[in-house]
Design an enzyme around this catalytic site. Structure first.
Site, PDB file in Angstrom:
ATOM      1  N   LEU A  64     -52.364 -23.685  30.102  1.00  0.00           N
ATOM      2  CA  LEU A  64     -53.740 -23.339  30.426  1.00  0.00           C
ATOM      3  C   LEU A  64     -54.481 -22.795  29.199  1.00  0.00           C
ATOM      4  O   LEU A  64     -53.854 -22.376  28.217  1.00  0.00           O
ATOM      5  CB  LEU A  64     -53.750 -22.318  31.565  1.00  0.00           C
ATOM      6  N   PRO A  65     -55.821 -22.775  29.244  1.00  0.00           N
ATOM      7  CA  PRO A  65     -56.599 -22.492  28.028  1.00  0.00           C
ATOM      8  C   PRO A  65     -56.555 -21.061  27.504  1.00  0.00           C
ATOM      9  O   PRO A  65     -56.632 -20.857  26.292  1.00  0.00           O
ATOM     10  CB  PRO A  65     -58.043 -22.858  28.444  1.00  0.00           C
ATOM     11  N   LYS A 168     -45.347 -17.040  18.547  1.00  0.00           N
ATOM     12  CA  LYS A 168     -46.325 -18.117  18.383  1.00  0.00           C
ATOM     13  C   LYS A 168     -47.495 -17.689  17.502  1.00  0.00           C
ATOM     14  O   LYS A 168     -47.878 -18.400  16.571  1.00  0.00           O
ATOM     15  CB  LYS A 168     -46.833 -18.573  19.752  1.00  0.00           C
ATOM     16  N   LYS A 243     -58.468 -20.038  17.759  1.00  0.00           N
ATOM     17  CA  LYS A 243     -58.066 -19.242  18.922  1.00  0.00           C
ATOM     18  C   LYS A 243     -56.804 -18.442  18.607  1.00  0.00           C
ATOM     19  O   LYS A 243     -56.725 -17.233  18.896  1.00  0.00           O
ATOM     20  CB  LYS A 243     -57.807 -20.161  20.116  1.00  0.00           C
TER      21      LYS A 243
END
Length: 288
Positions: A64-65, A168, A243
C-alpha cells in the site's frame, strides 16, 4: 494456501501473480478496476472489498502507498475480519512508528504479523527476485517466510517489529546518496574529456565499485543495461525515492541521528521531483 493480497498496483500486481505461479489461491483487492482486471488475468480471484478478500485467508499480504492507509486497512478491515490463525504480512514502505503500532494492534488480537518492505523495484516484483527485509517475532517470520520466498530471492529477518522498515529506509537513503555521487563522478569525468565507458570500466573494477555504478549505471549507453537506456522509464520512480528519503529523515530526527548527506539527498530529490517524479531515480544525472 489461501492468500489475500491487498494492493495490486505496479509492485503488488507482479507479486500477486508470482504467488499464483507458486500454486497459491490468491484473493486480490484493489481500488483500481484496471489493477483488478490485470490480477484476474494473472489467475487471481478478485474482490471489491478488503473484508471479502481476507475472509477465510490463511495469510494476508499488503502493498500500500503509505502508513495512514496501512493503518486504516488493517485496523478497519483486516484485524478481526481475518481468521486468527492467519499470518499478516505488510510489504509497504511506511514509517517505523506506524509499522509498530499496527503490529501491536494485530498482536493484541492474537495475530502473527511482520513488516516486510522490499528492495528491487517493478522488474524484480514481476520476476520474483525481490529482497524482503522482515521485522517481527521469529515465529511470525517463520510463518511468513514461505509466502515471501514465492515472491523473492532473499528473505532476511531484520529483528523485531519495525526492523524491516528501519532496514528499508536506511538502505534507500544510502542508495540515494550513492546514486547522486555516481552521477556526479560520471559527468565530471565526461566533462574532463574521459570517455564515460572507459570511466565505467575503470571505476567499476576499482574503489569506485558500487551498486549504483555496476548494476544500475545512470548514463545511457554506458555499463550495464538500466532504466537510463529506456528514457529513465520503469525501475524505481523518483517520487518513491523521495518518499523513502522523507521517511528516513523523519526517523533520523526521532532517533537523534546525524544524517547530513541524507538530508542533502532529500533536498536534491525534492527539487528534481517537482517535474520528474515519474522518472527513475537514476535520472538525477540529468541535473548535472
Amino acid at each position: 494456501m489461501k492468500i489475500a493480497f491487498v494492493g495490486l498496483g505496479n509492485m503488488g500486481g507482479g507479486m500477486a501473480a508470482n504467488l499464483v505461479k507458486a500454486g497459491h489461491h490468491v484473493r486480490g483487492f484493489d481500488l483500481s478496476e484496471d489493477a483488478l482486471a490485470r490480477a484476474k488475468e494473472a489467475g487471481c480471484e478478485t474482490f471489491t472489498s478488503v473484508r471479502d478478500a481476507v475472509k477465510d485467508a490463511e495469510a494476508v499480504v499488503s502493498m500500500l502507498p503509505n502508513g495512514a492507509i496501512v493503518k486504516s486497512v488493517y485496523t478497519s478491515d483486516v484485524i478481526g475480519h481475518t481468521p486468527h490463525a492467519a499470518t499478516l504480512i505488510d510489504c509497504s514502505t511506511i514509517d517505523v512508528a506506524t509499522a509498530r503500532e499496527v503490529a501491536d494492534a494485530a498482536h493484541a488480537e492474537g495475530y502473527k504479523m511482520v513488516d516486510a518492505p522490499v528492495s528491487g523495484g517493478i522488474a524484480a516484483a514481476n520476476g520474483g527476485t525481490l529482497t524482503f527485509m522482515v521485522g517481527g517475532e521469529i515465529h511470525a517470520f517463520d510463518a511468513a517466510k514461505p509466502v515471501l520466498e514465492a515472491m523473492g530471492k532473499a528473505v532476511i529477518h531484520a529483528g523485531g517489529a519495525g526492523a524491516g522498515q528501519t532496514a528499508k529506509i536506511c538502505n534507500n537513503m544510502l542508495l540515494a546518496i550513492s546514486m547522486i555521487g555516481t552521477a556526479e563522478a560520471m559527468k565530471m569525468a565526461e566533462k574532463l574529456g574521459l570517455d564515460p565507458q572507459k570511466f565505467y570500466e575503470i571505476s567499476s573494477q576499482s574503489s569506485g565499485y558500487c551498486w549504483s555504478l555496476n548494476a544500475y549505471t545512470p548514463m545511457p549507453g554506458v555499463g550495464v543495461e538500466s532504466p537510463a537506456d529506456n528514457g529513465y522509464q520503469g525501475g524505481f520512480a523518483t517520487g518513491l525515492m523521495l518518499k523513502d528519503l522523507r521517511l528516513a529523515m523523519e526517523a533520523a530526527e526521532t532517533a537523534d541521528a546525524s544524517t547530513p548527506l541524507g538530508k542533502r539527498a532529500r533536498e536534491i530529490y525534492e527539487k528534481f521531483a517537482e517535474e520528474n517524479a515519474g522518472l527513475d531515480f537514476s535520472a538525477i544525472i540529468k541535473t548535472l
